[in-house]
Motif scaffolding. Structure first.
Motif, PDB file in Angstrom:
ATOM      1  N   ILE A 179       0.836  -1.206   0.000  1.00 52.71           N
ATOM      2  CA  ILE A 179       0.000   0.000   0.000  1.00 52.71           C
ATOM      3  C   ILE A 179       0.870   1.255   0.000  1.00 52.71           C
ATOM      4  CG2 ILE A 179      -1.796   1.271   1.236  1.00 52.71           C
ATOM      5  CD1 ILE A 179      -2.565  -1.417   2.570  1.00 52.71           C
ATOM      6  N   ASP A 180       0.645   2.106  -0.952  1.00 54.89           N
ATOM      7  CA  ASP A 180       1.286   3.417  -1.001  1.00 54.89           C
ATOM      8  C   ASP A 180       0.445   4.359  -0.142  1.00 54.89           C
ATOM      9  OD1 ASP A 180       2.392   5.854  -1.589  1.00 54.89           O
ATOM     10  OD2 ASP A 180       1.890   5.832  -3.729  1.00 54.89           O
ATOM     11  N   ALA A 181       0.792   4.463   1.147  1.00 59.37           N
ATOM     12  CA  ALA A 181      -0.035   5.224   2.088  1.00 59.37           C
ATOM     13  C   ALA A 181      -0.072   6.704   1.745  1.00 59.37           C
ATOM     14  CB  ALA A 181       0.467   5.025   3.514  1.00 59.37           C
ATOM     15  N   ASP A 182       0.948   7.200   1.046  1.00 64.07           N
ATOM     16  CA  ASP A 182       0.941   8.601   0.607  1.00 64.07           C
ATOM     17  C   ASP A 182      -0.137   8.845  -0.437  1.00 64.07           C
ATOM     18  OD1 ASP A 182       3.091   9.167   2.231  1.00 64.07           O
ATOM     19  OD2 ASP A 182       4.584   8.893   0.640  1.00 64.07           O
ATOM     20  N   ASN A 183      -0.629   7.763  -1.042  1.00 59.85           N
ATOM     21  CA  ASN A 183      -1.496   7.874  -2.205  1.00 59.85           C
ATOM     22  C   ASN A 183      -2.767   7.055  -2.059  1.00 59.85           C
ATOM     23  OD1 ASN A 183      -2.050   7.694  -5.397  1.00 59.85           O
ATOM     24  ND2 ASN A 183      -0.495   9.238  -5.014  1.00 59.85           N
ATOM     25  N   ALA A 184      -3.107   6.678  -0.828  1.00 59.87           N
ATOM     26  CA  ALA A 184      -4.312   5.882  -0.585  1.00 59.87           C
ATOM     27  C   ALA A 184      -4.976   6.341   0.701  1.00 59.87           C
ATOM     28  CB  ALA A 184      -3.972   4.394  -0.511  1.00 59.87           C
ATOM     29  N   GLN A 185      -6.299   6.239   0.751  1.00 59.64           N
ATOM     30  CA  GLN A 185      -7.057   6.668   1.915  1.00 59.64           C
ATOM     31  C   GLN A 185      -7.133   5.557   2.954  1.00 59.64           C
ATOM     32  OE1 GLN A 185      -8.278   9.810   2.262  1.00 59.64           O
ATOM     33  NE2 GLN A 185      -7.306  10.275   0.291  1.00 59.64           N
ATOM     34  N   TRP A 199      -3.884   6.698   9.365  1.00 60.48           N
ATOM     35  CA  TRP A 199      -3.489   5.297   9.267  1.00 60.48           C
ATOM     36  C   TRP A 199      -3.102   4.701  10.621  1.00 60.48           C
ATOM     37  CZ3 TRP A 199      -3.864   2.045   5.212  1.00 60.48           C
ATOM     38  CH2 TRP A 199      -4.056   2.605   3.937  1.00 60.48           C
ATOM     39  N   SER A 200      -2.873   5.526  11.654  1.00 63.32           N
ATOM     40  CA  SER A 200      -2.302   5.046  12.914  1.00 63.32           C
ATOM     41  C   SER A 200      -3.154   3.976  13.586  1.00 63.32           C
ATOM     42  CB  SER A 200      -2.070   6.219  13.876  1.00 63.32           C
ATOM     43  OG  SER A 200      -3.295   6.897  14.131  1.00 63.32           O
ATOM     44  N   ASP A 201      -4.474   4.131  13.563  1.00 62.10           N
ATOM     45  CA  ASP A 201      -5.365   3.126  14.151  1.00 62.10           C
ATOM     46  C   ASP A 201      -5.675   2.003  13.173  1.00 62.10           C
ATOM     47  OD1 ASP A 201      -5.533   4.519  16.541  1.00 62.10           O
ATOM     48  OD2 ASP A 201      -7.257   5.697  15.871  1.00 62.10           O
ATOM     49  N   LEU A 250      -1.302  -4.097  -5.551  1.00 64.39           N
ATOM     50  CA  LEU A 250      -0.640  -2.801  -5.437  1.00 64.39           C
ATOM     51  C   LEU A 250      -1.703  -1.721  -5.264  1.00 64.39           C
ATOM     52  CD1 LEU A 250       2.063  -3.168  -8.241  1.00 64.39           C
ATOM     53  CD2 LEU A 250       2.245  -3.757  -5.811  1.00 64.39           C
ATOM     54  N   VAL A 251      -1.614  -0.987  -4.165  1.00 65.97           N
ATOM     55  CA  VAL A 251      -2.630   0.000  -3.828  1.00 65.97           C
ATOM     56  C   VAL A 251      -2.042   1.390  -3.994  1.00 65.97           C
ATOM     57  CG1 VAL A 251      -4.302   0.742  -2.098  1.00 65.97           C
ATOM     58  CG2 VAL A 251      -3.540  -1.656  -2.154  1.00 65.97           C
ATOM     59  N   LEU A 281     -15.395   0.637  -3.416  1.00 60.57           N
ATOM     60  CA  LEU A 281     -15.249  -0.122  -2.177  1.00 60.57           C
ATOM     61  C   LEU A 281     -15.822   0.672  -1.010  1.00 60.57           C
ATOM     62  CD1 LEU A 281     -11.597  -1.504  -2.474  1.00 60.57           C
ATOM     63  CD2 LEU A 281     -13.731  -2.658  -3.066  1.00 60.57           C
ATOM     64  N   ASN A 282     -15.511   1.956  -0.959  1.00 60.96           N
ATOM     65  CA  ASN A 282     -16.016   2.808   0.115  1.00 60.96           C
ATOM     66  C   ASN A 282     -17.524   2.946   0.039  1.00 60.96           C
ATOM     67  OD1 ASN A 282     -14.808   3.950   2.302  1.00 60.96           O
ATOM     68  ND2 ASN A 282     -13.839   5.628   1.203  1.00 60.96           N
ATOM     69  N   HIS A 283     -18.039   3.068  -1.170  1.00 61.22           N
ATOM     70  CA  HIS A 283     -19.476   3.263  -1.370  1.00 61.22           C
ATOM     71  C   HIS A 283     -20.264   2.039  -0.929  1.00 61.22           C
ATOM     72  CE1 HIS A 283     -23.225   4.606  -3.159  1.00 61.22           C
ATOM     73  NE2 HIS A 283     -23.304   3.483  -3.840  1.00 61.22           N
TER      74      HIS A 283
END
Length: 254
Positions: free
Chosen positions: A13-19, A53-55, A99-100, A145-147
């Protein structure tokens, strides 16, 4: 041959680029393609913007990989993720990668992994460049996915709500074009041929985001197509054939 459910996957996961809000739904979707043996998220965790992302990380057993931003304007996270992916690839432990990211910088990585015979499933937003989307075996848009996260989706509701959604209108068009591309002279085509055409040419076509598990169910519910079962000439199992319904009116020329 490894079945889809038993496939060993590495989720990067690219955390800089994913929610962070999509983490739970993301991993549920990954479970449809195999088992996540590695789950890692990359970013500069000293950056307050990644606080969300911490939790999420410990709740979903995702390992945080720290990558400091050494130089302004350079994405060190991408480099760290690509290097890690190559190490995992060389271990010969996996059947595929998830790859996220919505970043096209990962396109060469996708090509390299697929050259090794492994599957690549991409996850990103609709803004993801076409090059990255097309490079993957399958690409799932994270907005869907969120929806779909809070309730069970009724396929009829999906069809109604998406009638004005350009992305899903495009999916309808892809399905129609794929059917027409693979038509036989008698205007019927094997459903398996349509499925193969969609998979190889349009990795962003996703059944799950439309509320279906099988292409046959989607086509059966669509007023645009006829579908029927016929005895197979290849083996004892019956085959499904499909055609576009407007051929009955004689408006399609083969």
């Amino acid at each position: 041959m490894t079945s889809k459910k038993s496939a060993k996957l590495a989720v990067l996961i690219d955390a800089d680029n994913a929610q962070s809000s999509i983490a739970r739904q993301l991993l549920a979707e990954v479970g449809k393609y195999g088992e996540a043996h590695v789950k890692r998220a990359y970013g500069d965790w000293t950056n307050p913007q990644l606080k969300g992302w911490s939790d999420v990380l410990p709740r979903n057993s995702i390992e945080p990989i720290q990558q400091f931003a050494y130089t302004h304007g350079k994405n060190a996270t991408d480099s760290a993720m690509i290097i890690d992916a190559m190490d995992l690839l060389s271990s010969d432990r996996f059947n595929g990668f998830c790859l996220v990211s919505s970043d096209s910088d990962f396109t060469p990585l996708v090509t390299r992994i697929r050259d090794s015979g492994l599957k690549v499933y991409g996850f990103g937003e609709h803004k993801t460049p076409k090059a990255f989307v097309s490079a993957c075996d399958e690409f799932i848009f994270t907005e869907h996915l969120n929806h779909r996260s809070e309730r069970k989706i009724n396929p009829n509701e999906v069809a109604m709500s998406e009638s004005h959604d350009p992305a899903h209108n495009a999916s309808d068009s892809l399905l129609q074009n794929s059917t027409e591309t693979t038509l036989h002279r008698d205007e019927w085509t094997r459903l398996s041929d349509v499925c193969e055409h969609l998979t190889t040419r349009h990795p962003d076509f996703s059944l799950s985001t439309r509320g279906y598990a099988k292409l046959s169910d989607l086509i059966s519910d669509s007023p645009q197509f006829d579908i029927e079962e016929r005895p197979s000439q290849r083996d004892k199992s019956p085959e499904l054939f499909v055609r576009h319904r407007r051929t009955l009116a004689g408006t399609m020329k083969i």
